[in-house]
Design a protein around this motif. Structure first.
Motif, PDB file in Angstrom:
ATOM      1  N   CYS A 147       0.839  -1.200   0.000  1.00  0.00           N
ATOM      2  CA  CYS A 147       0.000   0.000   0.000  1.00  0.00           C
ATOM      3  C   CYS A 147       0.873   1.248   0.000  1.00  0.00           C
ATOM      4  CB  CYS A 147      -0.966   0.000   1.181  1.00  0.00           C
ATOM      5  SG  CYS A 147      -0.157   0.165   2.750  1.00  0.00           S
ATOM      6  N   ARG A 148       0.265   2.319  -0.452  1.00  0.00           N
ATOM      7  CA  ARG A 148       0.984   3.608  -0.429  1.00  0.00           C
ATOM      8  C   ARG A 148       0.295   4.500   0.613  1.00  0.00           C
ATOM      9  NH1 ARG A 148       4.815   5.977  -2.682  1.00  0.00           N
ATOM     10  NH2 ARG A 148       5.185   4.409  -4.275  1.00  0.00           N
TER      11      ARG A 148
ATOM     12  N   GLN B  12      -0.050   8.116   2.080  1.00  0.00           N
ATOM     13  CA  GLN B  12       0.227   9.476   1.637  1.00  0.00           C
ATOM     14  C   GLN B  12      -0.049  10.459   2.770  1.00  0.00           C
ATOM     15  OE1 GLN B  12      -0.198  10.160  -2.522  1.00  0.00           O
ATOM     16  NE2 GLN B  12      -1.502  11.918  -2.057  1.00  0.00           N
TER      17      GLN B  12
ATOM     18  N   SER C 137       5.227  10.511   0.639  1.00  0.00           N
ATOM     19  CA  SER C 137       4.584   9.281   0.170  1.00  0.00           C
ATOM     20  C   SER C 137       5.440   8.080   0.557  1.00  0.00           C
ATOM     21  CB  SER C 137       4.422   9.372  -1.352  1.00  0.00           C
ATOM     22  OG  SER C 137       3.824   8.224  -1.826  1.00  0.00           O
TER      23      SER C 137
ATOM     24  N   ASP D 293      -3.605   9.213   4.259  1.00  0.00           N
ATOM     25  CA  ASP D 293      -4.474   8.343   3.459  1.00  0.00           C
ATOM     26  C   ASP D 293      -3.704   7.091   3.061  1.00  0.00           C
ATOM     27  OD1 ASP D 293      -6.832  10.008   3.243  1.00  0.00           O
ATOM     28  OD2 ASP D 293      -5.544  11.351   2.077  1.00  0.00           O
TER      29      ASP D 293
ATOM     30  N   HIS E  75      -3.611   4.119   0.289  1.00  0.00           N
ATOM     31  CA  HIS E  75      -4.109   3.793  -1.057  1.00  0.00           C
ATOM     32  C   HIS E  75      -3.618   2.411  -1.477  1.00  0.00           C
ATOM     33  CE1 HIS E  75      -5.265   7.968  -1.637  1.00  0.00           C
ATOM     34  NE2 HIS E  75      -4.055   8.333  -1.215  1.00  0.00           N
ATOM     35  N   PRO E  76      -4.469   1.671  -2.189  1.00  0.00           N
ATOM     36  CA  PRO E  76      -3.963   0.433  -2.788  1.00  0.00           C
ATOM     37  C   PRO E  76      -2.925   0.789  -3.861  1.00  0.00           C
ATOM     38  CG  PRO E  76      -6.171   0.904  -3.589  1.00  0.00           C
ATOM     39  CD  PRO E  76      -5.866   1.931  -2.542  1.00  0.00           C
TER      40      PRO E  76
END
Lengths: 254, 295
Positions: B223-224, B226, B254, B277, B279-280
């Motif tokens: 996952c990323r 952020q 990031s 957040d 993110h996939p």
């Protein structure tokens, strides 16, 4: 199906060979009256040179006075051996598995061992070579009456069989070289070079021996016996070279 | 496992094409084999097909040793293959090649061959060398799909196909795998195709498998995170397990994470960002990370 594929791969070379050999064989028969006229007009004393050369010329002229002698000397000892050598090299050149861009990868993907591919190709090639060695020679018996001569079917076929056994060696040389390289032309050229070398070595062998001597069937022409030792050695060399080619292909990466 | 290799090495002179390849493909999987040019994908496929013998290591398909001549014939009788250059017999007609191929496979599916001939607009009397690259690709796939094989090995199967034909082929692959339980191993540079059909992937780099497994598991494990700050993002070093890289650009930090992101998120919150957040991550990003290319 492997035989069918082998036939597809070699059919044009085979048909070209069959066509040319038939044309040349017919041409040889039909030239007999002209050669006869020429031979009768030549005087051996007109030949200058060594005694050996003069004797050889006289023997050739003497042979060409008969249809049987003419056919053997002109066709089996000279033209046929050379032509069959070239077509043996052509039929043996280009392995079904290493010629790139011709479906080699597709062949390798099929559930067939590499040995079976080589065996089918060699078998088809030898069968085609046998047809080339025998069929055109039937022309001599078939066309002999047109020039007022007679010749049995059997005798040209015996010469053809001898030529086949000898030419098989050169076919096997081409198959062997094809197992090492990826194209058709190098095996063809290298086999022709090998043929020239075999011819040169033959000059150093005792009289009556050698690959091309055995191919011409001179012993059969002279006394009705076959050069068994030369033929057996040729067959053994052919088998050895084909086995070596199959072993090469079996251990190669593609 | 249908395919299992362990520490497979292959050298060509001084070049090491495979450097300890360990690949596992389970029965029924559609496995995408990914890697840069020269990574070892085609050599891997050739080893599995018995076209290339490994220098060392063990490669098995259906539990049979791929480098054994007799076993290799058995493997090929249960496997269909499409090569990268769609190398077919140029002089044959389409119909003759279909009949020729059918003769080698006892489980040949004549019904599928007829269906695909029609679906791909392939004329039986057309010679192979008159076909465009795209049509040759379709014919090669038709032959592979009709063999009734348990395993399809496809090397760049979509090359030369237009988008519509590509979509057709992808759907056919999915359908066949679902209907017959066929295992599919295919190499591709098109990550979108892999994401569309594969349920497993193996990423090969410099002759080794660097990532392999179920695609969903792999995606879930990356996952990323952020982080957006009110001002300039601070330079930060993350100590949490699984941080692969950290990028800083203006107000944004990031973090690419692998194998559990909770610790990274907790560490990120300690930097007091305006927002965090998760993110996939797209397959492309995982791939580029795996092969060491900066995105």
């Amino acid at each position: 199906m492997l035989w069918y594929k082998a036939w597809l791969d070699t059919r044009w070379r085979f048909l070209l060979g069959l066509g040319l050999l038939l044309v040349f064989a017919c041409g040889t028969v039909m030239s007999f009256p002209t050669v006869q006229e020429l031979v009768s007009s030549v005087s051996p004393s007109a030949i200058s040179g060594s005694e050996d050369l003069r004797q050889e010329f006289e023997e050739s002229v003497e042979l060409m006075r008969t249809f049987r002698g003419y056919v053997w000397l002109q066709w089996f000892q000279q033209n046929f051996s050379s032509l069959l050598t070239i077509f043996a090299a052509l039929l043996g050149s280009g392995s079904p598995l290493v010629k790139s861009g011709s479906g080699a990868l597709f062949s390798l993907a099929l559930p067939v061992s590499r040995g079976r591919w080589i065996a089918a190709r060699a078998g088809a090639g030898l069968a085609e070579l046998l047809v080339l060695a025998l069929v055109p020679n039937v022309a001599f018996a078939a066309l002999a009456p047109f020039v007022g001569e007679q010749l049995s079917v059997g005798e040209p076929l015996v010469y053809g069989a001898c030529s086949f056994v000898g030419a098989s060696v050169l076919f096997a040389v081409a198959v062997f070289i094809s197992s090492l390289v990826n194209d058709v032309w190098r095996p063809l050229l290298l086999t022709c070079v090998v043929a020239v070398a075999i011819g040169a070595v033959g000059l150093a062998l005792p009289e009556g021996h050698g690959l091309f001597t055995a191919m011409a069937g001179g012993k059969y022409f002279e006394d009705g016996s076959l050069p068994w030792i030369d033929l057996l050695v040729s067959a053994a060399v052919t088998a050895g070279l084909l086995y070596a080619a199959a072993a090469n292909v079996a251990r190669r990466d593609f | 496992m249908i395919i299992e290799t362990a520490d497979v090495r292959k050298t060509y002179g001084n070049v090491e094409a495979l450097a300890g390849l360990a690949l596992r493909v389970p029965r029924g999987a559609i496995c995408g084999l990914l890697g840069r040019n020269g990574a070892g994908k085609t050599t891997t496929i050739k080893v599995l097909r018995g076209m290339v013998r490994p220098t060392s290591g063990d490669a098995r398909v259906f539990g049979l040793k791929a480098d054994d001549s007799q076993a290799s014939v058995e493997i090929r009788s249960r496997t269909a293959f499409v090569s990268e250059d769609k190398d077919l017999y140029a002089g044959m007609t389409v119909g003759a090649l279909v009949r020729f191929t059918a003769a080698f496979y006892p489980k040949w599916r004549a019904d599928l061959a007829s269906t695909y001939l029609e679906q791909f607009d392939l004329r039986s009397d057309a010679t192979i060398n008159s076909l465009s690259r795209g049509m040759r690709t379709k014919l090669a796939l038709l032959l592979a799909l009709s063999t009734g094989a348990e395993l399809l090995i496809l090397d760049e199967p979509m090359s030369g196909l237009d988008p519509a034909a590509t979509e057709d082929i992808l759907q056919i692959l999915i359908k066949q795998a679902a209907r017959d339980g066929t295992t599919v191993l295919f190499s591709s540079h098109q990550l979108a195709h892999v994401e569309q059909v594969a349920d497993h992937i193996a990423i090969v780099d410099r002759g080794r498998v660097v990532i392999d497994g179920a695609l969903d598991d792999i995606r879930a494990s990356y996952c990323r995170i952020q982080l957006v700050f009110d001002g300039q993002a601070p330079e930060a070093t993350f100590k949490s397990h699984g941080v692969i890289n950290v990028r800083r650009q203006g107000r944004v930090l990031s973090v690419l994470s692998h194998g559990g992101h909770e610790g990274v998120v907790a560490e990120a919150r300690s930097l007091a960002p305006a927002s965090v957040d998760v993110h996939p991550v797209a397959l492309k990003e995982i791939f580029l990370e795996a092969v060491g290319v900066e995105n």
